[in-house]
Design a protein around this motif. Structure first.
Motif, mmCIF file in Angstrom:
data_model
loop_
_atom_site.group_PDB
_atom_site.id
_atom_site.type_symbol
_atom_site.label_atom_id
_atom_site.label_comp_id
_atom_site.label_asym_id
_atom_site.label_seq_id
_atom_site.Cartn_x
_atom_site.Cartn_y
_atom_site.Cartn_z
ATOM 1 N N MET A 1 0.844 -1.205 0.000
ATOM 2 C CA MET A 1 0.000 0.000 0.000
ATOM 3 C C MET A 1 0.877 1.252 0.000
ATOM 4 N N ALA A 2 1.844 1.258 0.941
ATOM 5 C CA ALA A 2 2.727 2.427 1.043
ATOM 6 C C ALA A 2 3.479 2.641 -0.274
ATOM 7 N N SER A 3 3.969 1.534 -0.865
ATOM 8 C CA SER A 3 4.748 1.683 -2.085
ATOM 9 C C SER A 3 3.852 2.098 -3.243
ATOM 10 N N GLU A 4 2.586 1.657 -3.190
ATOM 11 C CA GLU A 4 1.649 2.089 -4.228
ATOM 12 C C GLU A 4 1.467 3.606 -4.198
ATOM 13 N N THR A 5 1.304 4.129 -2.972
ATOM 14 C CA THR A 5 1.151 5.574 -2.796
ATOM 15 C C THR A 5 2.391 6.299 -3.310
ATOM 16 N N ALA A 6 3.561 5.747 -2.945
ATOM 17 C CA ALA A 6 4.806 6.378 -3.378
ATOM 18 C C ALA A 6 4.886 6.394 -4.895
ATOM 19 N N MET A 7 4.460 5.284 -5.533
ATOM 20 C CA MET A 7 4.513 5.237 -6.998
ATOM 21 C C MET A 7 3.562 6.245 -7.611
ATOM 22 N N ALA A 8 2.372 6.357 -7.013
ATOM 23 C CA ALA A 8 1.410 7.344 -7.515
ATOM 24 C C ALA A 8 2.003 8.744 -7.398
ATOM 25 N N ALA A 9 2.665 9.028 -6.267
ATOM 26 C CA ALA A 9 3.247 10.354 -6.046
ATOM 27 C C ALA A 9 4.274 10.693 -7.122
ATOM 28 N N GLU A 10 5.039 9.682 -7.546
ATOM 29 C CA GLU A 10 6.040 9.882 -8.598
ATOM 30 C C GLU A 10 5.426 10.428 -9.883
ATOM 31 N N ASN A 11 4.169 10.091 -10.111
ATOM 32 C CA ASN A 11 3.528 10.460 -11.377
ATOM 33 C C ASN A 11 2.947 11.869 -11.375
ATOM 34 N N TYR A 12 3.057 12.555 -10.253
ATOM 35 C CA TYR A 12 2.494 13.906 -10.162
ATOM 36 C C TYR A 12 3.581 14.931 -9.858
ATOM 37 N N GLU A 13 3.248 16.167 -10.233
ATOM 38 C CA GLU A 13 4.139 17.274 -9.899
ATOM 39 C C GLU A 13 3.339 18.309 -9.112
ATOM 40 N N ALA A 14 3.941 18.835 -8.046
ATOM 41 C CA ALA A 14 3.275 19.871 -7.262
ATOM 42 C C ALA A 14 3.509 21.230 -7.915
ATOM 43 N N VAL A 15 2.502 22.096 -7.849
ATOM 44 C CA VAL A 15 2.620 23.481 -8.328
ATOM 45 C C VAL A 15 2.226 24.379 -7.165
ATOM 46 N N ILE A 16 3.123 25.280 -6.801
ATOM 47 C CA ILE A 16 2.926 26.043 -5.564
ATOM 48 C C ILE A 16 3.185 27.529 -5.804
ATOM 49 N N GLY A 17 2.309 28.369 -5.276
ATOM 50 C CA GLY A 17 2.526 29.820 -5.287
ATOM 51 C C GLY A 17 2.326 30.353 -3.876
ATOM 52 N N LEU A 18 3.176 31.287 -3.460
ATOM 53 C CA LEU A 18 3.115 31.785 -2.087
ATOM 54 C C LEU A 18 2.700 33.257 -2.043
ATOM 55 N N GLU A 19 1.880 33.591 -1.068
ATOM 56 C CA GLU A 19 1.553 34.984 -0.770
ATOM 57 C C GLU A 19 2.108 35.272 0.619
ATOM 58 N N VAL A 20 3.128 36.128 0.673
ATOM 59 C CA VAL A 20 3.841 36.363 1.930
ATOM 60 C C VAL A 20 3.565 37.777 2.418
ATOM 61 N N HIS A 21 3.181 37.896 3.675
ATOM 62 C CA HIS A 21 2.984 39.210 4.300
ATOM 63 C C HIS A 21 4.142 39.505 5.225
ATOM 64 N N ALA A 22 4.734 40.671 5.075
ATOM 65 C CA ALA A 22 5.832 41.058 5.973
ATOM 66 C C ALA A 22 5.550 42.433 6.556
ATOM 67 N N HIS A 23 5.677 42.578 7.866
ATOM 68 C CA HIS A 23 5.555 43.886 8.510
ATOM 69 C C HIS A 23 6.754 44.745 8.148
#
Ligand code: ADP
Ligand code: MG
Ligand code: ZN
Length: 483
Positions: A1-23
């Motif tokens: 099960m764990a290895s199945e999840t890991a294999m599935a994860a390999e097939n995807y790419e994360a896309v991330i954008g950040l909104e940062v607030h600074a005083h």
């Protein structure tokens, strides 16, 4: 099960954008003269303007604009000659005006990028914009009562919005560390996450590898530590992949990170419905900045971390890793450079600052200037190592004593008797004595048991109280044993 999840994860790419607030690190708030300071008693830093009494008018703080421009220039943004403050309407008890003054269609800083290094790779994360806005107050819920503290109301902020160029939790962390370094190098912000003056909203989606189109994103609000950002991203990416693998669909929602349970949970979507009814703030004229002003801010900028890293690698021969660590904080880089200035080899200073100095800073929790000796004294100590006057181990002992007593390197080395013996006659005499008391071992060594050499070196060092110059001990012993 764990290895199945890991294999599935390999097939995807994360896309991330950040909104940062600074005083922004101004003396006073964005639109009134109240102090912008952390840690005052509840509602001590307030006035009719930041408590939104009827009829008051905002007056823009010029220093806040200058700090925002500094950060914009450091991040390679274009600075708009004219930008517009806008009202962003929503109701919250800590927002007495019923709207926040922000920038919307015409922000102060546009485009730009931040250079990061993660997993041994250098990348540019592009920015959408950096705009100015005011912070809200703070709701405090305790003992069944709700209270509002307006000290933070009207504190100047920049919001730094990235393009969705980030591809992993590690890159997000590197990006935040670089933003923090830029904010501090420019003096725009103290950027202390633990005091809440650097906060981050994380937008995350996943897509099958090789697919260009972005997936539906979720947003995780108000993360206040880099470690939480990494954990929240890892958790959210795994959650989205699980949903897609099960044939489900990602809903565009806003989540809150629960630092105790280490998971995200959805917020009521109505609460954050994006219907802010933005319109230009009628009480403030357009913000106009002249090219001359922008230029004068640009020429006053200090050397920034990316340029410093290049110089450390190219001119001083440090590794990229060393350069990255030494430039993260401006004081650390300054200290390293002062120590290195008096030495033959910059690596000696780099190693020392990265191990001994940063260890003491972390252990004591004090600012560098108070935790360790002056760069001059540390440099003097390391010069003694370079000259063979003391051993590296002796230097470590001396350094700790210097941190505690504040005495100069030369005094400590004398008081603790750490000076290395380089008197060849004394070393030769000790060698002779060891050879005489271990004649059998000498025989074995001469018959070919080379390994015994270390034993003789150890014995001589011990006989001389560990203070003999090891290079001379090695040379003299070898000569005598090989006779
Ligand atoms: P919103 O209008 O929902 O606030 P924006 O387009 O203004 O969305 O983008 C907000 C943040 O979300 C930006 O940092 C942007 O880079 C990021 N973002 C936009 N689309 C995606 C996506 N599909 N996946 C991840 N992050 C995204
Ligand atoms: Mg958003
Ligand atoms: Zn005020």
């Amino acid at each position: 099960m764990a290895s199945e999840t890991a294999m599935a994860a390999e097939n995807y790419e994360a896309v991330i954008g950040l909104e940062v607030h600074a005083h922004l690190a101004t003396q006073s708030k964005l639109f009134c003269g109240c102090a912008n300071s952390f840690g005052a008693g509840p509602n001590e830093n307030v006035c009719p303007v930041c408590m939104a009494m009827p009829g008051v008018l905002p007056v823009l703080n010029r220093d806040a604009v200058e700090l925002a421009i500094r950060m914009g220039l450091a991040a390679h943004c274009a600075i708009a000659r004219e930008s517009i403050f806008a009202r962003k309407s929503y109701f919250y008890p800590d927002l007495p005006k019923g709207y926040q003054i922000s920038m919307y269609e015409r922000p102060l800083c546009v485009g730009g990028y931040v250079e990061i290094e993660a997993n041994g790779e250098r990348r540019r994360i592009r920015l959408v914009r950096i705009h100015m806005e005011e912070d809200a107050g703070k709701n405090i819920h305790e003992d069944g009562t709700s209270l509002v503290d307006f000290n933070r109301s009207g504190v100047p902020l920049v919001e730094i919005v990235s393009e969705p160029d980030i591809r992993s939790a590690a890159e997000a962390a590197a990006y935040l560390r670089e933003l923090r370094a830029l904010l501090r190098y420019t003096g725009a912000s103290e950027a202390r996450m633990e005091e809440g003056n650097l906060r981050c909203d994380v937008n995350v989606s996943v897509r099958p590898r090789g697919v260009e189109q972005f997936g539906t994103k979720t947003e995780i609000k108000n993360l206040n530590s880099i470690r939480f950002v990494e954990k929240a991203i890892a958790h959210e990416v795994a959650r989205q992949i699980d949903i897609l693998e099960a044939g489900g669909r990602i809903m565009q929602e806003t989540h809150l990170w629960d630092p105790v349970r280490e998971e995200t949970r959805p917020m009521r979507s109505k609460e954050f419905a994006n219907d802010y009814r933005y319109f230009p703030e009628p009480d403030l004229p357009p913000l106009r900045v002249t090219p001359e002003w922008i230029e004068s801010i640009r020429v006053a900028l200090p050397e920034l971390p990316a340029a410093r890293r290049e110089r450390y690698v190219n001119a001083l021969g440090l590794s990229r890793y060393e350069a990255a660590i030494l430039t993260e904080e401006r004081e650390v880089g300054d200290y390293f450079e002062s120590v290195a200035a008096g030495l033959r080899n910059a690596k000696t200073a780099a190693n020392w600052v990265m191990t001994e100095v940063l260890r003491v800073v972390n252990e004591t929790g004090k600012p560098l200037a108070h935790a360790v000796p002056s760069a001059r004294e540390t440099g003097a100590l390391l010069a003694m190592v370079e000259d063979g006057a003391i051993s590296l181990n002796a230097a470590k002992t001396a350094f700790m004593a210097m941190c505690q007593s504040g005495k100069p390197a030369a005094t400590i080395v004398r008081e603790l008797g750490l000076a290395q013996v380089s008197d060849e006659a004394a070393i030769a005499e000790a060698c002779d004595q060891i050879i005489e008391t271990h004649l059998r071992k000498v025989g074995e060594y001469r018959a070919g048991r080379d390994k015994l050499f270390g034993f003789f070196v150890g014995a001589v060092m011990k006989a001389m109280g560990g203070r003999a110059n090891p290079r001379l001990v090695n040379e003299i012993l070898k000569r005598k044993l090989d006779q």
